[in-house]
Design an enzyme around this catalytic site. Structure first.
Site, PDB file in Angstrom:
ATOM      1  CB  SER A  14      -0.858   0.029   1.266  1.00  0.00           C
ATOM      2  OG  SER A  14      -0.083   0.463   2.373  1.00  0.00           O
ATOM      3  CG  ASP A  15       1.410   5.917  -1.206  1.00  0.00           C
ATOM      4  OD1 ASP A  15       2.420   5.994  -0.478  1.00  0.00           O
ATOM      5  OD2 ASP A  15       1.165   6.762  -2.095  1.00  0.00           O
TER       6      ASP A  15
END
Ligand SMILES: *[C@@H]1O[C@H](CO)[C@@H](O)[C@H](O)[C@H]1NC(C)=O
Ligand SMILES: *[C@@H]1O[C@H](CO)[C@@H](O)[C@H](O)[C@H]1NC(C)=O
Ligand SMILES: *[C@@H]1O[C@H](CO)[C@@H](O)[C@H](O)[C@H]1NC(C)=O
Ligand SMILES: *[C@@H]1O[C@H](CO)[C@@H](O)[C@H](O)[C@H]1NC(C)=O
Ligand SMILES: *[C@@H]1O[C@H](CO)[C@@H](O)[C@H](O)[C@H]1NC(C)=O
Ligand SMILES: *[C@@H]1O[C@H](CO)[C@@H](O)[C@H](O)[C@H]1NC(C)=O
Length: 796
Positions: free
Chosen positions: A315-316
């Site tokens: 994920s960012d």
């Protein structure tokens, strides 16, 4: 999230701690302190997962089988804790390498044996070179420096670059990090970067019979196995807004049509995975048509099943938390974790999964199988990187060290990249180049002219700190300097006086104006395309009293509306230098004094200020006259532009010719047999197009376009050849034109050089229909080379 330099310290303390608590004394004595960072060293070397004779799959599964549920959950963060009983030290997944090793991720520290690393130009400028060899060489150089820093304990092996989102809106603060607005260029950049960075392809340069260096890409591996490093295609997908009005990247819902998805937002990612064979994909913060990207099962699975992605999905940073906290997509944090894991996200940058996975598991929202699947992807990449191969004695990169960082070869490459990328936007009456020996004095004016901070976003500690001013001081003795504005925001004209006074005195004047990270960066979009604050006034005031017409140099990644300067005869020349990195000053002076003939081309459209009336949150690429929407990028934008995509001048002039190209191409033998054909004829009487899915052997359907480039001037120069195409009939939403080939070629003064492109109609001449299907229109396709058009008719 911000950089954390205490990582290394933590790393060592942590490792010492587990060794002292669980290792017999003789093991400590025998082991080299450097080996603390390596799992599978004695006495922990006898596990099946350490045995390199076994396949990656077996080793990965074996390691998973040894872990408790708590140990498994500990793996789901970028900052992974050690597993002392198995001799596994902590690991930091997050290192950054966008255009050189950067301090943005906690995986890299510059306090160690290596104190700096080569800072290449920001990506948007390197993209302007339109030179694949250059792109690959830069990525290889960064990879060498990264491995060297890994060996000194200052970096991880997993990096979160390249950023290949489309530069959709000129206000976007991170457009500078990308290769620009064209999906084909972004895809080509992604492929070069990832292949070279991951080390799966070896470059061999050699001279051809004309003396030019040629590059061979050799696959030394099956892509599935060993990795030198791991690169990450980010941010997946339709991410290109930081903060605009009420929209932030954390809460933004990107509403994207199937057509735009198919021919704009996804192609760079598809290539990054299919051809680049990236081992990481990063899902973005935003929602895509209502569903947060990291919880978007269809999107993430499509990457694996249709594009053959083999790697881990991160994920960012904190993008799993935003599913619940900003997007309110789930009712509880546990549901956010479950939605991400079940969609296919493997690891969360940040601590959210560490904190909520256990309770999600206990509540039955997440199964152990969900976690094992994530771990399998994570361990597989670590195994392919050789992280579990024991002490690196037999590692082929073990000899890389401080001597391989900031070496003269990399410095030269950084200089070369800036020289190749810089774009000449205006040059009245061949004002440039200047002949330095005849210059009596030179004034350099501007708030960035004496700055050493020319790297743009994701810069680390450059090897050498040189300003633009210093780049000129190497050539000219008599130089005056004044900032003019206190800083880039230039809120006051109170320091104009000194600038005006040196402008009056000097023979030649250069003004360096434009943007820096105070105007455009992560979490910061622009609202205006004009020069910030009083900068325009400064330029105009200087131009009105300088003895000779002035030279305007523009910094920044986003386009700037400088139509005032373009139309002002007192401003003879304009150059765009992006964020040119540590050698930018030298590159600029080389160009201004004619030691290098500029050949860069803009990788993005320069719009007028009026474009800011377009809502930035509108993701539509296509123009819609019914609501006054002008469309975006050269492919669809119908309004006025200051400088177009692919624009850029040279000190010499070139003419182009299409020497050979077919005028007709038959699809006979390439259309699938009976059942599809009957469907096709039911569709309409006259066959307007064929679905690419209805075709076969697309890879062997191609034609050759031969082109000659003549240099009419008395200066050698590199020139970028851009080949576009458009469909002659109008299809709903078909692009105005689309790039189908590019090549940078060097042409000696008064010389002719031939180059050629293979055009694959299925890929290059097809367009996306409203459902996102690729279709190949029948009839005329117009190939466009500068002002030359050539029709190729496609017939069944
Ligand atoms: C990594 O996690 C450990 C706890 O497991 C913590 O002590 C440390 O501060 C974290 N490091 C970073 C850089 O966040
Ligand atoms: C490593 O695995 C191979 C193949 O499974 C096996 O033959 C070999 O004995 C193993 N080596 C050790 C040291 O366990
Ligand atoms: C690479 O792939 C080919 C065909 O897919 C296979 O025959 C070969 O054994 C593979 N090589 C390695 C080293 O895995
Ligand atoms: C440029 O900046 C450096 C470092 O801030 C400073 O030492 C130097 O005096 C400046 N040069 C001029 C000409 O002002
Ligand atoms: C400059 O002016 C702008 C707008 O007037 C303001 O938002 C900003 O805070 C000012 N910046 C400085 C450094 O004074
Ligand atoms: C492309 O880049 C490479 C690497 O810097 C360079 O050697 C080559 O000359 C460039 N090609 C052209 C045509 O400028």
């Amino acid at each position: 999230m911000s950089a954390h330099s205490s990582f290394l310290l933590f790393f060592i303390l942590h490792s010492l701690q587990f060794l002292s608590s669980s290792t017999p004394c003789n093991a400590i004595k025998k082991s080299n302190p450097n080996n603390l960072q390596y799992p599978c060293t004695p006495p922990y070397d006898s596990y099946l997962f350490c045995n390199t004779s076994n396949p990656i799959k077996t080793r990965s599964e074996s390691l998973i089988s040894l872990l408790t549920i708590d140990e498994k959950i500990q793996q789901l963060s970028n900052n992974v804790s050690s597993i002392p009983r198995l001799g596994i030290p902590p690991y930091e997944w997050w290192s950054e390498s966008l255009h050189g090793l950067a301090t943005n991720g906690p995986g890299i520290t510059f306090s160690g044996a290596i104190k700096s690393a080569t800072s290449f130009p920001q990506v948007i400028l390197t993209a302007a070179a339109f030179n694949r060899t250059l792109w690959a060489e830069i990525a290889s150089a960064i990879a060498v420096e990264a491995r060297a820093m890994y060996n000194t304990g200052q970096a991880g092996l997993t990096f979160w670059a390249p950023n290949i989102n489309i530069f959709r809106d000129p206000r976007w603060g991170r457009g500078q990090e990308t290769p620009g607005e064209d999906p084909m260029v972004a895809a080509a950049y992604a492929i070069e970067y990832v292949r070279a960075f991951q080390g799966q392809y070896k470059r061999i340069s050699r001279r051809n019979k004309h003396g030019f260096l040629q590059r061979r890409v050799l696959k030394n591996d099956n892509g599935s196995d060993r990795l030198m490093l791991s690169a990450c295609c980010k941010h997946f997908t339709a991410y290109d807004l930081e903060k605009w009005g009420q929209f932030t990247r954390y809460n933004f819902n990107a509403v994207v049509t199937d057509q735009d998805m198919a021919d704009t937002y996804q192609p760079p990612f598809r290539s990054c995975i299919q051809q680049g064979k990236a081992s990481c994909l990063m899902c973005s913060y935003n929602r895509v048509n209502g569903i947060p990207a990291c919880a978007n099962h269809d999107l993430l699975q499509k990457a694996r099943t249709e594009w053959g992605f083999r790697g881990y999905i991160t994920s960012d940073c904190d993008a799993v938390a935003t599913i619940y906290e900003d997007q309110k997509y789930t009712k509880t944090p546990e549901d956010a974790v479950a939605s991400a894991l079940k969609a296919g996200t493997d690891i969360n940058c940040g601590t959210y999964m560490l904190r909520h996975t256990k309770s999600a598991f206990e509540k039955g929202k997440v199964s152990e199988g969900d976690i094992d699947r994530a771990l399998f992807n994570l361990f597989s990449v670590q195994l392919r990187l050789g992280l579990f191969d024991g002490a690196p004695a037999r590692n082929r990169f073990r000899n890389l060290g401080p001597q391989d960082v900031c070496n003269s070869e990399h410095e030269k490459l950084a200089l070369e990249a800036a020289r190749q990328g810089i774009v000449l936007l205006k040059n009245d009456q061949k004002y440039l180049p200047l002949h330095k020996h005849s210059i009596s004095s030179l004034a350099i004016i501007g708030p960035l002219a004496n700055s050493t901070n020319l790297g743009g976003g994701y810069t680390g500690v450059p090897c050498e700190l040189k300003s633009i001013l210093e780049g000129f001081q190497e050539h000219v003795e008599n130089i005056y300097y004044a900032a003019g504005c206190k800083d880039i925001p230039c809120n006051s004209s109170s320091s104009f006086a000194e600038a005006l006074s040196i402008a009056r005195e000097a023979e030649y004047v250069i003004v360096v104006a434009g943007l820096d990270l105070s105007q455009e960066t992560e979490d910061l979009d622009r609202y205006s395309l004009l020069l910030p604050g009083h900068q325009t006034e400064l330029v105009t005031a200087v131009a009105s009293l300088s003895r000779k017409p002035l030279i305007l140099v523009l910094t920044g990644g986003g386009p700037i509306d400088v139509s005032f300067a373009d139309g002002d005869p007192r401003i003879a020349s304009i150059l765009w230098i992006g964020y040119p990195g540590e050698t930018g000053g030298r590159a600029l002076s080389d160009i201004i004094f004619g030691h290098y003939n500029p050949g860069g081309r803009l990788p993005m459209t320069w719009y007028p200020e009026s474009f800011t009336n377009v809502p930035m949150n509108d993701m539509n690429m296509r123009a819609d006259p019914s609501r006054n929407y002008p469309g975006r990028t050269y492919r669809f934008y119908t309004g006025e532009r200051l400088y177009g995509f692919g624009y850029g001048l040279s000190y010499t002039s070139f003419t182009y010719k299409i020497i050979a190209a077919p005028s007709k191409l038959s699809l006979r033998g390439f259309i699938k047999a009976e059942p599809q054909m009957s469907m096709l004829s039911e569709r309409s009487n006259a066959v307007d197009y064929i679905l690419i899915d209805e075709m076969e052997y697309c890879n062997s359907l191609r034609f050759h376009v031969q082109i000659s480039v003549t240099n009419n001037g008395d200066m050698d120069g590199s020139q970028v050849v851009l080949l576009f195409s458009r469909v002659s009939k109008s299809f709903k939403g078909s692009p105005e034109r689309q790039l189908i080939g590019f090549e940078r070629v060097h042409t000696p003064s008064r010389g002719i050089v031939a180059t050629s492109f293979y055009v694959y109609p299925c890929e290059h001449l097809s367009i996306a229909d409203e459902h996102g299907n690729r279709i190949l229109p029948m009839g005329d396709h117009i190939l466009i080379l500068e002002d030359i058009e050539h029709a190729v008719s496609i017939e069944t």
